[in-house]
Design an enzyme around this catalytic site. Structure first.
Site, PDB file in Angstrom:
ATOM      1  N   THR A  33      40.967  38.010  45.297  1.00  0.00           N
ATOM      2  CA  THR A  33      40.575  39.390  45.007  1.00  0.00           C
ATOM      3  C   THR A  33      40.087  40.088  46.270  1.00  0.00           C
ATOM      4  OG1 THR A  33      39.897  38.631  42.824  1.00  0.00           O
ATOM      5  CG2 THR A  33      39.224  40.838  43.464  1.00  0.00           C
ATOM      6  N   THR A  34      39.377  39.346  47.134  1.00  0.00           N
ATOM      7  CA  THR A  34      38.909  39.914  48.404  1.00  0.00           C
ATOM      8  C   THR A  34      40.089  40.309  49.287  1.00  0.00           C
ATOM      9  OG1 THR A  34      36.971  38.475  48.241  1.00  0.00           O
ATOM     10  CG2 THR A  34      37.353  39.532  50.360  1.00  0.00           C
ATOM     11  N   TYR A  39      41.578  39.882  31.238  1.00  0.00           N
ATOM     12  CA  TYR A  39      41.969  40.977  30.339  1.00  0.00           C
ATOM     13  C   TYR A  39      42.514  40.489  28.998  1.00  0.00           C
ATOM     14  CZ  TYR A  39      43.605  45.465  28.647  1.00  0.00           C
ATOM     15  OH  TYR A  39      43.791  46.594  27.876  1.00  0.00           O
ATOM     16  N   TYR A  97      39.361  29.048  39.178  1.00  0.00           N
ATOM     17  CA  TYR A  97      38.454  30.127  39.573  1.00  0.00           C
ATOM     18  C   TYR A  97      37.840  30.705  38.308  1.00  0.00           C
ATOM     19  CZ  TYR A  97      37.001  34.502  41.956  1.00  0.00           C
ATOM     20  OH  TYR A  97      36.306  35.566  42.463  1.00  0.00           O
ATOM     21  N   ARG A 109      34.645  39.291  35.929  1.00  0.00           N
ATOM     22  CA  ARG A 109      35.913  40.006  36.080  1.00  0.00           C
ATOM     23  C   ARG A 109      36.906  39.675  34.966  1.00  0.00           C
ATOM     24  NH1 ARG A 109      37.040  42.603  41.007  1.00  0.00           N
ATOM     25  NH2 ARG A 109      35.597  42.156  42.700  1.00  0.00           N
ATOM     26  N   LYS A 142      36.050  27.042  41.748  1.00  0.00           N
ATOM     27  CA  LYS A 142      35.246  28.097  42.366  1.00  0.00           C
ATOM     28  C   LYS A 142      34.442  28.733  41.245  1.00  0.00           C
ATOM     29  CE  LYS A 142      35.436  32.573  44.720  1.00  0.00           C
ATOM     30  NZ  LYS A 142      36.295  33.670  45.230  1.00  0.00           N
ATOM     31  N   ILE A 201      33.215  29.658  48.679  1.00  0.00           N
ATOM     32  CA  ILE A 201      34.300  30.569  49.043  1.00  0.00           C
ATOM     33  C   ILE A 201      33.658  31.936  49.203  1.00  0.00           C
ATOM     34  CG2 ILE A 201      36.466  31.627  48.294  1.00  0.00           C
ATOM     35  CD1 ILE A 201      37.201  29.033  46.939  1.00  0.00           C
TER      36      ILE A 201
END
Length: 291
Positions: free
Chosen positions: A43-44, A106, A132, A137, A160, A202
């Protein structure tokens, strides 16, 4: 096992396109500064706004530039299982050391749906997979029971964890074992995470403070808790500043202050406003990163 300071890499842009030269130079700088693993296309790295072609290209550049000097954990997640399989297969083919696969967002799948998603990705690609878990999110959170089931699969090797729960490593170790890599996704809570049995982070802040974070993890690993705490305290304002506006705009602005790349981002992320810029600059000055 993956451990220590791992950088969730930004993807430099210029004039709307991936700035491949800046990205290569950024990777070289990260390695020289002591970062222990690199994570492109998370995402980063603005993976939601990278085309599939760009996603594959960024992953390939990271692997080729790194040349095996440190592990590359390629972002390969999606809320579509078919798409996650394709990205993970590409990461394996390109030579990544592992794939980072997010809990489907989502769609709000059940725990059985989460398990079947990861099992399908696992079965389709011959590469270690790091789960992750970021309920802030994805809206859904993987339970310890589901993680325990997945940890029995041979190529599910770590997680993560971005829950901000500092005791989570203990629960994870109970169901997944001591050799299951536990990486925090939250810079601000990393020391409690390590104290409870975590292995590394991370990091978003590592985009601008890689040497300091590498030294903090090295100090922790050699048992020098006082040094690790001192570095962590010096960087806490930076950790806050990296999320003073939606990520990765603050990290990119910070990198631009270091002359590493432009601050360009893609919509719907917008560049930092004046107040955020002042906060980021002040935090970087406090950390000794800029004058």
């Amino acid at each position: 096992m993956f451990s220590g300071s791992c950088c969730a890499l930004i993807t430099p842009f210029r004039d709307g396109q991936v700035d491949e030269r800046a990205f290569r130079e950024f990777i070289e700088w990260q390695i020289a500064q002591g970062t222990q693993a690199l994570i492109p296309c998370g995402t980063t790295g603005e993976s939601p706004t990278l085309s599939h072609e760009e996603h594959r290209r960024v992953t390939e550049i990271a692997i080729a530039t790194t040349g095996g000097r440190v592990p590359v954990i390629a972002g390969a997640g999606s809320n579509s299982t078919e798409e996650a399989i394709g990205l993970t297969q590409h990461a394996a083919h390109a030579g990544a050391d592992a794939a980072l696969v997010v809990v489907p967002y989502y769609n709000k799948p059940s725990q059985e749906g989460i398990y079947q998603h990861f099992k399908a990705v696992h079965d389709a690609a011959d590469i270690p997979i790091i789960i992750y878990n970021i309920p802030g999110r994805t809206v859904v959170e993987m339970t310890s029971e589901t993680l325990g089931r997945l940890a029995k699969l041979p190529r599910i090797v770590g997680m993560k964890d971005s829950t901000k729960d500092p005791v989570r490593p203990h629960a994870t170790r109970e169901v997944a074992g001591d050799d299951f890599a536990q990486l925090s996704g939250e810079d601000g809570t990393v020391l409690p995470f390590l104290a409870m049995g975590g292995h590394g982070c991370i990091s978003v802040s590592a985009n601008v403070a890689p040497a300091q974070l590498a030294e903090m993890h090295a100090a922790w690993q050699r048992g020098d808790v006082a040094t690790a705490q001192a570095i962590n305290a010096r960087l806490m304002a930076l950790h806050d500043a990296m999320f003073c506006e939606p990520s990765p705009a603050p990290a990119k602005y910070g990198a631009s202050l270091l002359g590493l790349c432009s601050a360009d981002v893609r919509l719907p992320i917008v560049p930092c406003g004046d107040a955020a810029k002042a906060q980021i600059r002040q935090a970087m000055q406090h950390a000794g990163l800029i004058a």
